[in-house]
Write a protein that holds these residues in place. Structure first.
Motif, mmCIF file in Angstrom:
data_model
loop_
_atom_site.group_PDB
_atom_site.id
_atom_site.type_symbol
_atom_site.label_atom_id
_atom_site.label_comp_id
_atom_site.label_asym_id
_atom_site.label_seq_id
_atom_site.Cartn_x
_atom_site.Cartn_y
_atom_site.Cartn_z
ATOM 1 N N THR A 102 29.790 -3.406 -11.831
ATOM 2 C CA THR A 102 28.635 -2.287 -12.482
ATOM 3 C C THR A 102 28.259 -2.658 -14.624
ATOM 4 O OG1 THR A 102 30.399 -0.888 -13.668
ATOM 5 C CG2 THR A 102 29.352 -0.096 -11.548
ATOM 6 N N GLU A 103 28.729 -3.491 -14.571
ATOM 7 C CA GLU A 103 28.683 -4.095 -16.288
ATOM 8 C C GLU A 103 28.075 -5.315 -16.834
ATOM 9 O OE1 GLU A 103 31.727 -2.950 -18.897
ATOM 10 O OE2 GLU A 103 32.012 -1.060 -17.896
ATOM 11 N N ASN A 104 27.535 -6.132 -15.191
ATOM 12 C CA ASN A 104 26.668 -7.094 -15.949
ATOM 13 C C ASN A 104 27.999 -8.247 -16.545
ATOM 14 O OD1 ASN A 104 24.728 -6.339 -14.499
ATOM 15 N ND2 ASN A 104 23.848 -5.348 -16.278
ATOM 16 N N HIS A 105 28.597 -8.192 -16.067
ATOM 17 C CA HIS A 105 29.789 -9.651 -16.920
ATOM 18 C C HIS A 105 29.465 -11.105 -16.295
ATOM 19 C CE1 HIS A 105 31.568 -6.807 -19.154
ATOM 20 N NE2 HIS A 105 31.567 -6.242 -18.536
ATOM 21 N N ARG A 106 29.663 -12.029 -16.716
ATOM 22 C CA ARG A 106 29.447 -12.571 -15.861
ATOM 23 C C ARG A 106 29.792 -13.862 -14.587
ATOM 24 N NH1 ARG A 106 28.683 -18.315 -19.716
ATOM 25 N NH2 ARG A 106 27.996 -20.203 -18.125
ATOM 26 N N TYR A 107 31.565 -13.647 -15.239
ATOM 27 C CA TYR A 107 32.705 -14.049 -14.458
ATOM 28 C C TYR A 107 33.037 -12.782 -13.754
ATOM 29 C CZ TYR A 107 31.751 -17.692 -18.144
ATOM 30 O OH TYR A 107 31.873 -19.140 -19.010
ATOM 31 N N MET A 108 33.918 -13.794 -12.621
ATOM 32 C CA MET A 108 34.448 -12.854 -11.319
ATOM 33 C C MET A 108 34.991 -13.725 -10.668
ATOM 34 S SD MET A 108 30.843 -10.128 -9.903
ATOM 35 C CE MET A 108 32.279 -8.932 -9.283
ATOM 36 N N TYR A 109 36.383 -13.245 -10.729
ATOM 37 C CA TYR A 109 37.548 -13.392 -9.504
ATOM 38 C C TYR A 109 37.917 -12.741 -8.282
ATOM 39 C CZ TYR A 109 37.656 -15.348 -14.445
ATOM 40 O OH TYR A 109 36.795 -16.004 -15.665
ATOM 41 N N TRP A 110 38.394 -13.709 -7.014
ATOM 42 C CA TRP A 110 38.931 -13.138 -6.340
ATOM 43 C C TRP A 110 40.053 -14.285 -6.362
ATOM 44 C CZ3 TRP A 110 38.385 -9.157 -3.774
ATOM 45 C CH2 TRP A 110 37.231 -8.723 -3.209
ATOM 46 N N LYS B 91 23.660 -11.814 -6.690
ATOM 47 C CA LYS B 91 22.985 -10.867 -7.917
ATOM 48 C C LYS B 91 24.569 -10.775 -8.750
ATOM 49 C CE LYS B 91 22.622 -7.231 -5.434
ATOM 50 N NZ LYS B 91 21.966 -5.791 -4.421
ATOM 51 N N THR B 92 24.089 -10.283 -9.949
ATOM 52 C CA THR B 92 25.513 -10.473 -10.948
ATOM 53 C C THR B 92 26.258 -9.536 -10.775
ATOM 54 O OG1 THR B 92 23.699 -10.935 -12.873
ATOM 55 C CG2 THR B 92 25.958 -10.076 -13.628
ATOM 56 N N GLU B 93 26.352 -8.200 -9.996
ATOM 57 C CA GLU B 93 26.814 -7.062 -9.973
ATOM 58 C C GLU B 93 27.815 -7.402 -8.470
ATOM 59 O OE1 GLU B 93 23.565 -7.118 -9.792
ATOM 60 O OE2 GLU B 93 22.928 -4.979 -8.763
ATOM 61 N N ASP B 94 27.615 -8.227 -7.334
ATOM 62 C CA ASP B 94 28.431 -8.113 -6.379
ATOM 63 C C ASP B 94 28.863 -9.314 -6.341
ATOM 64 O OD1 ASP B 94 25.665 -5.862 -4.769
ATOM 65 O OD2 ASP B 94 27.982 -5.384 -5.983
ATOM 66 N N PHE B 95 30.384 -10.290 -5.943
ATOM 67 C CA PHE B 95 31.131 -10.866 -5.688
ATOM 68 C C PHE B 95 31.424 -10.640 -3.963
ATOM 69 C CE2 PHE B 95 32.299 -14.956 -6.026
ATOM 70 C CZ PHE B 95 33.144 -15.313 -6.496
ATOM 71 N N LEU B 96 31.041 -11.563 -3.065
ATOM 72 C CA LEU B 96 31.403 -11.120 -2.322
ATOM 73 C C LEU B 96 32.703 -12.776 -0.987
ATOM 74 C CD1 LEU B 96 28.612 -11.031 0.107
ATOM 75 C CD2 LEU B 96 29.910 -8.671 -0.871
ATOM 76 N N LEU B 97 33.737 -12.104 -0.458
ATOM 77 C CA LEU B 97 34.498 -12.813 -0.227
ATOM 78 C C LEU B 97 34.626 -12.660 1.570
ATOM 79 C CD1 LEU B 97 37.228 -14.786 -0.699
ATOM 80 C CD2 LEU B 97 38.702 -13.088 -0.740
ATOM 81 N N THR B 98 34.776 -13.561 1.935
ATOM 82 C CA THR B 98 34.355 -13.785 3.527
ATOM 83 C C THR B 98 35.453 -14.896 4.237
ATOM 84 O OG1 THR B 98 32.094 -13.588 3.837
ATOM 85 C CG2 THR B 98 33.183 -14.766 5.613
ATOM 86 N N LEU B 99 36.271 -14.448 4.729
ATOM 87 C CA LEU B 99 36.561 -15.186 5.751
ATOM 88 C C LEU B 99 36.694 -15.283 7.152
ATOM 89 C CD1 LEU B 99 38.456 -12.917 4.263
ATOM 90 C CD2 LEU B 99 40.354 -13.465 5.861
ATOM 91 N N GLU B 100 36.426 -16.337 7.746
ATOM 92 C CA GLU B 100 35.212 -16.853 8.403
ATOM 93 C C GLU B 100 36.038 -16.538 9.610
ATOM 94 O OE1 GLU B 100 32.186 -17.816 7.974
ATOM 95 O OE2 GLU B 100 32.020 -18.439 5.853
ATOM 96 N N SER B 101 37.236 -17.097 9.677
ATOM 97 C CA SER B 101 37.620 -16.346 11.161
ATOM 98 C C SER B 101 39.052 -16.349 10.476
ATOM 99 C CB SER B 101 37.522 -18.145 11.998
ATOM 100 O OG SER B 101 38.657 -17.504 12.842
#
Lengths: 113, 114
Positions: free
Chosen positions: A26-34, A70-80
């Motif tokens: 919710t705070e527009n931070h630049r760096y995101m990690y999984w 978008k800055t606020e969302d970081f999606l992780l996908t497992l394709e299979s």
């Protein structure tokens, strides 16, 4: 509280199906990690992002992809999904560009049967 | 390549006893150092950090850690533990030259018994 949510919190899926995990801040931070957390391995970095549409691979990226439109969302996908991807997945954000200390979401427990 | 080793996977201790959780790292460059705590079924919380300056850093709940550059260690200590300190503790390093990436140790389970 760094305003990080993850969804879903729990998921059971079958081998071979695609799965997408969402991290929202919710705070527009630049760096995101999984990360994924497995017993005896601590946390291992899967992918990270340093801005919208800017992502890079971490230590254990095979079988995973990410997107950040978008800055606020970081999606992780497992394709299979495979059984070896059964794990607890944590999203994190960086508040500080000097120290890069990270703050973590509550986690998603994924079981692949 | 950098790595972090937590020398004990499990540490059982009685309430009010002192405890030390050991962390050693390997890095060819300078690093920032962190300890995180994870209570059961929760995410990780930052416990304390070393960035620069005094090599002894403290947390608000009585833990402290000392950076020893010559021994490449960052051990976590508490003089008297409580039941509520039962958790898993992770040591992590951030090398100066690797952007925001953290490298974690394998974790140490601290179990405080009455």
């Amino acid at each position: 509280d760094a305003g990080i949510t993850q969804s879903p919190r729990h998921k059971v899926t079958e081998t071979g199906t695609p799965v997408t995990l969402r991290c929202h801040q919710t705070e527009n931070h630049r760096y995101m990690y999984w990360y994924r957390q497995d017993p005896g391995h601590g946390l291992r970095l899967i992918h990270y992002s340093y801005g919208v549409k800017d992502t890079d691979k971490g230590e254990v990226s095979d079988g995973y992809s990410v997107s950040r439109s978008k800055t606020e969302d970081f999606l992780l996908t497992l394709e299979s999904a495979t059984s070896s991807q059964t794990s607890v997945y944590f999203c994190a954000i960086s508040l500080d560009t000097l120290s890069y200390e990270q703050y973590f979401g509550p986690g998603t427990r994924l079981t692949v049967t | 390549a950098q790595s972090v080793t937590q020398l004990d996977s499990q540490v059982p201790v009685f309430e009010e006893a002192p405890v030390e959780l050991r962390c050693n790292y390997s890095s060819s460059v300078s690093v920032y150092l962190f300890w995180y705590v994870q209570y059961p079924n929760q995410g990780l919380q930052l416990l304390l950090k070393y960035l620069s300056g005094s090599t002894l850093v403290e947390s608000i709940n009585g833990f402290e850690a000392e950076f020893n550059k010559s021994q490449t260690s960052f051990h976590l200590r508490k003089p008297s533990v409580h039941i509520s300190d039962t958790a898993e503790y992770f040591c992590a390093v951030r090398p100066y030259n690797q952007g925001g990436k953290l490298i974690f140790g394998q974790g140490t389970e601290l179990s405080v018994k009455p």
